[in-house]
Design an enzyme around this catalytic site. Structure first.
Site, PDB file in Angstrom:
ATOM      1  N   LYS A 149      48.092  47.422  37.466  1.00 48.30           N
ATOM      2  CA  LYS A 149      46.923  46.548  37.604  1.00 48.30           C
ATOM      3  C   LYS A 149      45.783  47.139  36.777  1.00 48.30           C
ATOM      4  CE  LYS A 149      48.623  43.593  40.635  1.00 48.30           C
ATOM      5  NZ  LYS A 149      48.755  42.145  40.360  1.00 48.30           N
TER       6      LYS A 149
ATOM      7  N   ARG B 131      59.375  40.810  38.878  1.00 52.96           N
ATOM      8  CA  ARG B 131      58.077  40.640  38.221  1.00 52.96           C
ATOM      9  C   ARG B 131      58.210  41.014  36.757  1.00 52.96           C
ATOM     10  NH1 ARG B 131      53.313  43.674  37.146  1.00 52.96           N
ATOM     11  NH2 ARG B 131      51.389  42.497  37.482  1.00 52.96           N
TER      12      ARG B 131
ATOM     13  N   SER C  29      48.776  38.538  47.282  1.00 53.87           N
ATOM     14  CA  SER C  29      48.088  39.800  47.023  1.00 53.87           C
ATOM     15  C   SER C  29      46.659  39.712  47.543  1.00 53.87           C
ATOM     16  CB  SER C  29      48.056  40.082  45.518  1.00 53.87           C
ATOM     17  OG  SER C  29      49.349  40.262  45.003  1.00 53.87           O
TER      18      SER C  29
END
Length: 367
Positions: free
Chosen positions: A293, A195, A264
């Site tokens: 996040k 990621r 997710s």
């Protein structure tokens, strides 16, 4: 047929040298040798694949399909074709390639033998047309069956490893990216997601390629975050999609049935939708607030408990989980967790990996 050196009285005693085979018969013998060699090659390759299906995966269905294909091929391996074999005169027995001398993993071994079988079946399909009118069509259908077998086997292997995976590392940008991931792999990690939201595609491609090679050398799954195109480009095991990414159905069309797709989720509605759409696994969280996040409210341990009671597919609790709170997450019902900072920022990723796995395996021992 007259032997070479035959004494013929009709030529007044002159010795006439006659070729032992006509041109047509020579070609026939060559075709027989090609068919014999490739029948052997296909049967041997299938047997190697079958042994892994039987002993490695303990899968009766895949083993039976390999055996059935071997038996169907054996029917065509007649005594006539075997009689044409000339191993001492075969120059191909001396040819080799460095890649044939080593296999980095079971996956590479299986893929090499699938290629071997498919190439042999293609040869048998084409040259078989010169031998028997039914041989070409028969081997064409067998080739398609082997393609399906490969897809099913590779997909099955990925799903089995996913089911066994308890700890999931989601990477973040780091100068020591490869070293950190390898350290975690040494600790027993079997699932890695690449990621990086900020790097350009050139760097992403370079890093993803190296990570995929690294993960596969340790027998671990390698997943790409968001980017289906990048997953295909580096032959990743799958892709992980956020709620704002492309629909699972479209990703499945592009990736095929054998690769993994994760989604997710932050609440029960998103979880149920992901399951309905065909996700192979889901992320459940964020359990705790996390800088990964930004602005995303924590879903809390309540959502973890809900997933434990209601999810029909593998799921990973994610979001702010580390060595200090993992047991709280486990007590809420989690059997699998995904982490970012607790490994990517660890001074000793191997030891942290081993500790996290020890806690997860204490609840549900590794099978």
């Amino acid at each position: 047929m007259k032997e070479a050196g035959y004494y013929d009285e009709s030529t007044n005693g002159v010795v006439v040298m006659v070729e032992p085979y006509s041109q047509k018969e020579l070609i026939q013998q060559v075709v027989y040798r090609i068919l014999d060699a490739n029948l052997d090659r296909a049967r041997e390759g299938l047997r190697i694949i079958e042994e892994w299906c039987r002993f490695g995966l303990n899968n009766a269905q895949l083993s039976a399909e390999c055996k059935q294909l071997r038996q169907e091929i054996a029917i065509w391996h007649t005594a006539e074709l075997r009689a044409a074999r000339n191993t001492p005169g075969d120059r191909g027995t001396e040819l080799t390639h460095p890649q044939e001398e080593q296999r980095s993993s079971v996956k590479s071994l299986l893929q090499a033998n699938f290629c071997r079988v498919q190439e042999a079946l293609r040869v048998l399909e084409e040259y078989g047309k010169l031998y028997h009118p039914n041989m070409g069509p028969a081997f064409k259908q067998m080739r398609y069956r082997v393609y399906t077998l490969e897809s099913n086997l590779m997909g099955y292997q990925r799903h089995q490893l996913l089911l066994r995976s308890r700890l999931y590392l989601v990477t973040s940008p780091s100068e020591s990216l490869l070293a950190t991931v390898e350290a975690a792999l040494k600790g027993g990690l079997t699932l890695v997601q690449y990621r990086d939201k900020t790097a350009d595609d050139t760097l992403r491609l370079e890093q993803a390629t190296k990570l995929r090679q690294l993960c596969h050398s340790y027998g671990a799954l390698f997943i790409i975050n968001d980017r289906v195109d990048l997953a295909l480009a580096v032959d990743a095991d799958g892709v992980h999609l956020g709620q704002q990414d492309m629909p699972i159905a479209i990703a499945r069309q592009l990736l095929g049935p054998q690769r993994l797709i994760g989604r997710s989720t932050t609440n029960s509605d998103e979880m149920q939708q992901a399951i309905t759409e065909g996700a192979d696994y889901i992320g459940v969280g964020p359990v705790y607030e996390t800088p990964t996040k930004v602005g995303k409210a924590a879903a809390g341990l309540e959502y973890v408990s809900y997933a434990a009671a209601n999810s029909s597919i593998p799921w990973f609790a994610i979001g702010g989980i580390d060595a200090n709170n993992i047991n709280d997450v486990i007590d809420a019902g989690a059997e699998r967790v995904a982490v970012v900072r607790s490994l990517m920022q660890a001074e000793q990723p191997t030891l942290v990996t081993q500790y996290l796995l020890s806690q997860l395996n204490r609840v549900k021992p590794e099978t």
